[in-house]
Write an enzyme that holds these catalytic residues in place. Structure first.
Site, PDB file in Angstrom:
ATOM      1  N   ALA A 120     -24.426  33.089  43.989  1.00 41.15           N
ATOM      2  CA  ALA A 120     -23.807  32.606  42.910  1.00 41.15           C
ATOM      3  C   ALA A 120     -22.122  32.327  43.147  1.00 41.15           C
ATOM      4  CB  ALA A 120     -23.728  33.721  41.990  1.00 41.15           C
ATOM      5  N   ALA A 121     -21.590  32.734  43.766  1.00 40.23           N
ATOM      6  CA  ALA A 121     -20.075  32.540  44.141  1.00 40.23           C
ATOM      7  C   ALA A 121     -20.028  30.962  44.444  1.00 40.23           C
ATOM      8  CB  ALA A 121     -19.621  33.414  45.374  1.00 40.23           C
ATOM      9  N   PRO A 122     -18.769  30.455  44.015  1.00 44.31           N
ATOM     10  CA  PRO A 122     -17.714  31.220  43.298  1.00 44.31           C
ATOM     11  C   PRO A 122     -17.826  31.449  41.662  1.00 44.31           C
ATOM     12  CG  PRO A 122     -17.035  28.882  43.352  1.00 44.31           C
ATOM     13  CD  PRO A 122     -18.334  28.980  44.310  1.00 44.31           C
ATOM     14  N   GLY A 123     -19.042  30.715  41.094  1.00 44.37           N
ATOM     15  CA  GLY A 123     -19.648  30.982  39.738  1.00 44.37           C
ATOM     16  C   GLY A 123     -19.516  29.977  38.744  1.00 44.37           C
ATOM     17  N   GLY A 124     -19.524  28.699  39.547  1.00 41.71           N
ATOM     18  CA  GLY A 124     -19.673  27.475  38.719  1.00 41.71           C
ATOM     19  C   GLY A 124     -21.203  27.481  37.915  1.00 41.71           C
ATOM     20  N   LYS A 125     -22.034  27.672  38.491  1.00 45.64           N
ATOM     21  CA  LYS A 125     -23.414  27.583  38.076  1.00 45.64           C
ATOM     22  C   LYS A 125     -23.760  28.902  37.259  1.00 45.64           C
ATOM     23  CE  LYS A 125     -24.832  24.748  41.674  1.00 45.64           C
ATOM     24  NZ  LYS A 125     -23.463  24.481  42.528  1.00 45.64           N
ATOM     25  N   GLU A 143     -23.911  37.737  44.959  1.00 45.34           N
ATOM     26  CA  GLU A 143     -23.061  36.896  46.033  1.00 45.34           C
ATOM     27  C   GLU A 143     -23.135  38.046  47.266  1.00 45.34           C
ATOM     28  OE1 GLU A 143     -21.591  34.786  48.777  1.00 45.34           O
ATOM     29  OE2 GLU A 143     -22.189  33.943  46.974  1.00 45.34           O
ATOM     30  N   CYS A 241     -25.898  21.134  48.843  1.00 45.24           N
ATOM     31  CA  CYS A 241     -24.870  20.256  48.598  1.00 45.24           C
ATOM     32  C   CYS A 241     -24.704  19.532  50.057  1.00 45.24           C
ATOM     33  CB  CYS A 241     -23.442  20.687  48.255  1.00 45.24           C
ATOM     34  SG  CYS A 241     -22.482  21.968  49.373  1.00 45.24           S
TER      35      CYS A 241
END
Length: 549
Positions: A120-125, A143, A241
């Site tokens: 999950a980091a850094p947390g955008g999603k 994370e 990505c």
């Protein structure tokens, strides 16, 4: 300088389109942000509602134009600097690369569901998923790397998310604790990061074919763990990505070859404005049927750095259906601190027997009575606020025994009043549905009832941090200031984002102020940003030291 081996591979993959791809590395990368629909202003409108219609206009923090595939997603020009604006610290928006917004959109989280963001980091999603859930259900954000998990926890706090737990665990350990538990899982997998070359020269310098293959093997293990945690009928979204086929079509094909219970679902590309952005079956060694239904975003075709995503559904198969592991249901410890969990009724009832010691509930309820508007919860989905019966004399009168009332009746009435206050506090902080109170040492948290015990897990944030119980008082947390609806606060101190006062507050400076003493919600452009405490004409700054600019 792009690695030669990378360039040669991309030349073979793209053919005639390769020059257009290569030309994108001569251009500046795209900038994006998401407005926060969970962040409510003084007028009751969310940040998304307040700023979402300002296409191309100056909002004060950026000039916004919409991203077609992401609700509340926007581009902004390179000359804007929203990351340095006070509204960023207030959680009004999250800065995120536009392509990266697509994965959480494909997950299609729904209120009330049990959802895992595994990497999950850094947390955008995670913050994007939480926005879809609207304060209802349970979101586990994990994370594996401790430093990145801390950043994840800070972003969950900044965006005012109330129904999330943040852990620092391996996928293997989580799979032991949560067999077939989650409705939806997002695996935004660690990858070779080829889509970040334009933004991050270090990623370009660290690239090698060996690292691509290492990442592909790591992704296999992560996906296998995710499969164990997804309930039959659940949805798994996989994304990266990178452009490497081994990590995209290859990872999906290998996974589905090992897990025959999964099927690929088509991405609705036309609806997202991404027609033709198909995965390429022949790029996988053993492609599975439907690989063209996956999604590939290319920087030469869209305004973004590039992304890959696939939607997979776990079909029901004969056999035993597992629930949360039995070891999860025992009493447990986290970071060697005892955790106590209460229903609202049990939590509030305990104050009746806490006359000579700091009460778990009494001090919190006293804080709410003194610093929040009188709250009523006639409807779980709505709140009404009234300033009636506010003040010390009114509070004393309500605590005393009323005419003709027995001691037992008074205790029962005060228990119910306390439950109403704690429930209304949760509603004002964005909680929907039922929730529980959790105590770690002297710290109090609210968490959704759906959150199970978490024995043996490394937990950084077990829900919404309300604050800390100190001697004969309760001190509210920064997280509560960011989640709380501003109209719930009795005392507010308004600041303008374009004035020096707001930046000075973020630096930790106290300032002169006049008014009734007590806790104040410090607001910037009508959005809560932190706490201050007024006494003797001076507003003491309670913005966390670790966040000060």
């Amino acid at each position: 300088m792009l690695p030669e081996a990378f360039q040669e591979r991309m030349r073979q993959m793209l053919g005639e389109e390769y020059p257009a791809f290569l030309e994108t590395f001569q251009r500046a990368h795209c900038h994006g942000l998401r407005l926060n629909p969970l962040k409510t202003g003084l007028d009751g409108r969310s940040a998304a509602e307040k700023y979402g219609g300002a296409y191309g206009e100056d909002t004060g923090f950026a000039h916004l134009t919409p991203v077609s595939w992401a609700e509340n997603g926007y581009y902004y020009p390179s000359w804007d600097q929203p990351g340095k604006h006070p509204l960023h610290e207030a959680g009004v928006y999250y800065i995120q690369e536009p392509s990266a917004m697509v994965a959480a959109e494909l997950l299609d989280a729904q209120p009330g569901e049990l959802i895992l963001d595994l990497c999950a980091a850094p947390g955008g999603k995670s913050t994007q998923i939480a926005a879809k859930m609207g304060g209802s259900g349970f979101l586990l954000c994990n994370e594996i790397h401790p430093a990145r998990a801390k950043i994840l926890s800070e972003n969950i706090e900044r965006m005012g998310i109330c129904n999330a737990c943040v852990t620092n665990e391996t996928p293997e350990h989580l799979a032991e604790v949560f067999p077939e538990y989650f409705d939806r899982i997002l695996v935004d997998a660690p990858c070779s990061g080829e889509g970040m070359f334009r933004k991050n020269e270090e990623a370009c310098g660290e690239w090698s074919q060996e690292n691509v293959e290492l990442c592909a093997r790591r992704q296999d293990g992560i996906l296998d763990c995710a499969a164990r945690m997804l309930r039959p009928g659940g949805i798994l979204v996989y994304s990266t990505c990178t452009f490497a086929p081994e990590e995209n079509e290859g990872s999906v094909s290998r996974f589905m070859g090992r897990h025959g219970e999964f099927v690929l679902l088509p991405v609705q590309k036309n609806r997202l404005g991404l027609a033709g952005a198909n995965g390429i079956p022949e790029w996988a060694e053993k492609p599975v049927p439907g690989m063209e239904n996956t999604l590939r975003l290319w920087p030469q075709r869209i305004r973004g750095e590039g992304h890959f995503a696939a939607i997979m559904k776990k079909e029901a198969v004969p056999g035993e259906i597992y629930h949360v592991a039995d070891c999860c249901k025992e009493e447990y410890r986290i970071r060697k601190q005892s955790e106590e969990k209460y229903s609202l009724a049990d939590f509030v009832r305990e104050q009746r027997s806490m006359r000579d010691t700091p009460g778990k509930a009494r001090d919190l309820i006293s804080f709410c009575r003194e610093n929040l508007q009188s709250l009523t919860c006639e409807d779980a989905d709505s709140l009404t606020f009234s300033a009636e019966e506010h003040g010390r004399e009114a509070r004393k009168e309500k605590r005393g025994r009323q005419v003709g009332e027995t001691k037992e009746e008074k205790n029962s009435r005060q228990n119910l009043e306390g439950m109403d206050i704690v429930e209304a506090l949760g509603r004002a902080a964005g909680m929907k549905g039922e929730f529980q109170v959790i105590r770690f040492g002297d710290n109090l948290y609210l968490a959704p009832m759906e959150m199970p015990p978490l024995k043996g897990l490394k937990v950084l944030r077990p829900g919404l941090h309300l604050g800390e119980l100190k001697k004969n008082r309760f001190e509210p947390s920064h997280a509560l200031a960011l989640a709380l609806a501003p109209k719930a606060a009795v005392h507010r101190w308004e600041m303008k984002a374009d004035c020096a006062e707001a930046m000075n507050y973020l630096k930790g400076q106290a300032f002169h102020a006049e008014g009734e003493k007590g806790w104040y919600l410090i607001c910037v452009d009508d959005f809560g940003m932190g706490w201050g405490k007024l006494s003797g004409g001076m507003m003491k700054n309670h913005y966390p030291r670790g966040l000060r600019k």
